[in-house]
Scaffold this active site. Structure first.
Site, PDB file in Angstrom:
ATOM      1  N   TYR A   9       0.864  -1.182   0.000  1.00 55.95           N
ATOM      2  CA  TYR A   9       0.000   0.000   0.000  1.00 55.95           C
ATOM      3  C   TYR A   9       0.896   1.225   0.000  1.00 55.95           C
ATOM      4  O   TYR A   9       2.046   1.192   0.429  1.00 55.95           O
ATOM      5  CB  TYR A   9      -1.002   0.023   1.147  1.00 55.95           C
ATOM      6  CG  TYR A   9      -0.462   0.018   2.568  1.00 55.95           C
ATOM      7  CD1 TYR A   9       0.570   0.855   2.992  1.00 55.95           C
ATOM      8  CD2 TYR A   9      -1.036  -0.812   3.526  1.00 55.95           C
ATOM      9  CE1 TYR A   9       1.028   0.851   4.288  1.00 55.95           C
ATOM     10  CE2 TYR A   9      -0.599  -0.821   4.836  1.00 55.95           C
ATOM     11  CZ  TYR A   9       0.436   0.020   5.204  1.00 55.95           C
ATOM     12  OH  TYR A   9       0.887   0.020   6.502  1.00 55.95           O
ATOM     13  N   GLU A  14       1.589  -1.383  -6.275  1.00 60.30           N
ATOM     14  CA  GLU A  14       1.229  -0.473  -5.192  1.00 60.30           C
ATOM     15  C   GLU A  14      -0.269  -0.202  -5.236  1.00 60.30           C
ATOM     16  O   GLU A  14      -0.847  -0.020  -6.315  1.00 60.30           O
ATOM     17  CB  GLU A  14       1.983   0.852  -5.321  1.00 60.30           C
ATOM     18  CG  GLU A  14       3.471   0.769  -4.992  1.00 60.30           C
ATOM     19  CD  GLU A  14       3.744   0.869  -3.494  1.00 60.30           C
ATOM     20  OE1 GLU A  14       2.771   0.986  -2.709  1.00 60.30           O
ATOM     21  OE2 GLU A  14       4.927   0.836  -3.118  1.00 60.30           O
ATOM     22  N   HIS A  30       4.423  -7.176   0.999  1.00 58.63           N
ATOM     23  CA  HIS A  30       5.710  -6.554   1.305  1.00 58.63           C
ATOM     24  C   HIS A  30       6.178  -6.960   2.703  1.00 58.63           C
ATOM     25  O   HIS A  30       7.365  -7.187   2.946  1.00 58.63           O
ATOM     26  CB  HIS A  30       5.575  -5.026   1.214  1.00 58.63           C
ATOM     27  CG  HIS A  30       6.875  -4.312   1.139  1.00 58.63           C
ATOM     28  ND1 HIS A  30       6.974  -2.938   1.195  1.00 58.63           N
ATOM     29  CD2 HIS A  30       8.150  -4.758   1.006  1.00 58.63           C
ATOM     30  CE1 HIS A  30       8.247  -2.577   1.109  1.00 58.63           C
ATOM     31  NE2 HIS A  30       8.985  -3.669   1.002  1.00 58.63           N
ATOM     32  N   ASP A  63       2.910  -3.361   5.121  1.00 59.98           N
ATOM     33  CA  ASP A  63       1.944  -3.331   4.021  1.00 59.98           C
ATOM     34  C   ASP A  63       1.855  -4.663   3.266  1.00 59.98           C
ATOM     35  O   ASP A  63       2.835  -5.400   3.212  1.00 59.98           O
ATOM     36  CB  ASP A  63       2.291  -2.190   3.048  1.00 59.98           C
ATOM     37  CG  ASP A  63       3.725  -2.249   2.514  1.00 59.98           C
ATOM     38  OD1 ASP A  63       4.657  -2.471   3.310  1.00 59.98           O
ATOM     39  OD2 ASP A  63       3.906  -2.068   1.302  1.00 59.98           O
TER      40      ASP A  63
END
Length: 341
Positions: free
Chosen positions: A111, A174, A222, A232
């Site tokens: 994120y 992302e 991640h 994230d």
């Protein structure tokens, strides 16, 4: 006189006839060769290779002639990049070799912890990037920021199973999301993901994973590959929904997990909790599953953060960094389902 002339003439005639006879004897008469019938031999015709296509002077190879069972693939999803050595010509007479596969072996989800506009600015103008950015503006667009054939700077110092520095072998996605806020004592409150965003992520991951043959074990958070420094996409990212509805990523089988849980709770799980041998075993199991973790035999900070990252992904309803019986059972069920090859 007449007798003399007669003798000379007779000698000339004899010599002439003799010469002609000798000439006839030396004359070469060619023989007709005898042709032996050849034994018929079977020849294996080489399979025709698919052709390289060219568009406006740019070359592409869009088929696979390799063996996918060996994880080999000759398909090119972009133009063929070739050397141009000075004074020489690179030719593709024998292109392509069948022994090749993709560099893209992992998919890492993040994120941004920023709103849409700032996410774009940071990921395109600063020393961090991702291949794709999934916005939260309600449209049907997904932003591509980096060529899939190039490294994006999204994973950083990272480890999963036998691989390190996953920027080299991964595609980064992302997702625009505010991340979390922390209160005075450090308790985190994470932000939920929009359903439309999740659908975008699912469609994107499905496409990339199918093209590059990325296995479920390599579709990661991640926080999975860098648990001591990253959180994230956090515990509210719907990994189970992606697994159930889109067949994306890993998840455990409930019945298997329950069997391990029944076994754990029927033994002295809590009694041995602080035993260094038990802690070492937990660390070994986390490492076996994929996490980069040192085997200290202590509930140190890195071990607690690794357990927390594991819980973010597979036990999000309680991600406190404590290896309780349920978390331990989920870990065992996952190791059984996704063994290290």
């Amino acid at each position: 006189m007449r007798k003399t002339l007669y003798i000379i003439g007779l000698s000339t005639l004899v010599f002439s006839c003799t010469s002609q006879q000798n000439a006839k004897k030396k004359q070469y008469i060619p023989r007709t060769p005898v042709v032996q019938p050849k034994t018929a031999t079977k020849t294996t015709a080489e399979k025709p290779r698919s052709q390289i296509t060219s568009e406006h002077g740019v070359e592409f190879f869009t088929t696979n002639i390799a063996d996918p069972a060996k994880n080999d693939n000759t398909t090119s999803y972009g133009s063929i990049v070739s050397a141009k050595p000075a004074g020489y010509k690179v030719v593709k007479t024998y292109f392509p070799a069948i022994a090749q596969n993709f560099r893209q072996r992992y998919l890492i989800l993040h994120y941004t912890a920023l709103p849409d506009d700032k996410s774009i600015t940071v990921l395109t103008q600063q020393a961090v990037s991702a291949h794709y950015l999934v916005n939260n503006t309600g449209d049907n667009e997904i932003y591509q920021l980096v060529d899939e054939n190039k490294r994006a700077y999204h994973a950083g110092v990272s480890t999963w199973r036998a691989d390190k520095n996953l920027n080299d072998t991964s595609i980064g996605i992302e997702i625009v999301n505010a991340g979390f806020t922390a209160d005075a004592v450090g308790k985190r409150t994470f932000m939920a993901f929009d359903d439309a965003q999740v659908k975008k992520v699912a469609a994107l991951v499905k496409d990339i994973a199918a093209r590059y043959q990325i296995p479920a074990t390599n579709i990661l958070a991640h926080s999975d590959i860098a648990p001591t420094r990253k959180q994230d996409p956090g515990p509210l990212f719907p990994w189970k929904k992606l697994y159930d509805e889109y067949q994306i990523g890993m998840w455990y089988d409930e019945a298997t997990k329950q069997s391990f849980y029944d076994l754990a709770t029927s033994t002295d799980f809590q009694v041995k909790y602080n035993d260094p041998t038990f802690i070492f075993n937990v660390q070994t199991q986390l490492q076996k599953f994929g996490y980069g973790l040192d085997l200290s035999g202590k509930w140190d900070d890195s071990t607690k953060k690794t357990i927390e990252a594991f819980q973010y992904h597979f036990r999000p309803q309680n991600s406190d960094g404590i290896m309780d019986a349920e978390t331990f059972s989920i870990l065992q069920a996952l190791i059984l389902k996704y063994p290290t090859k």
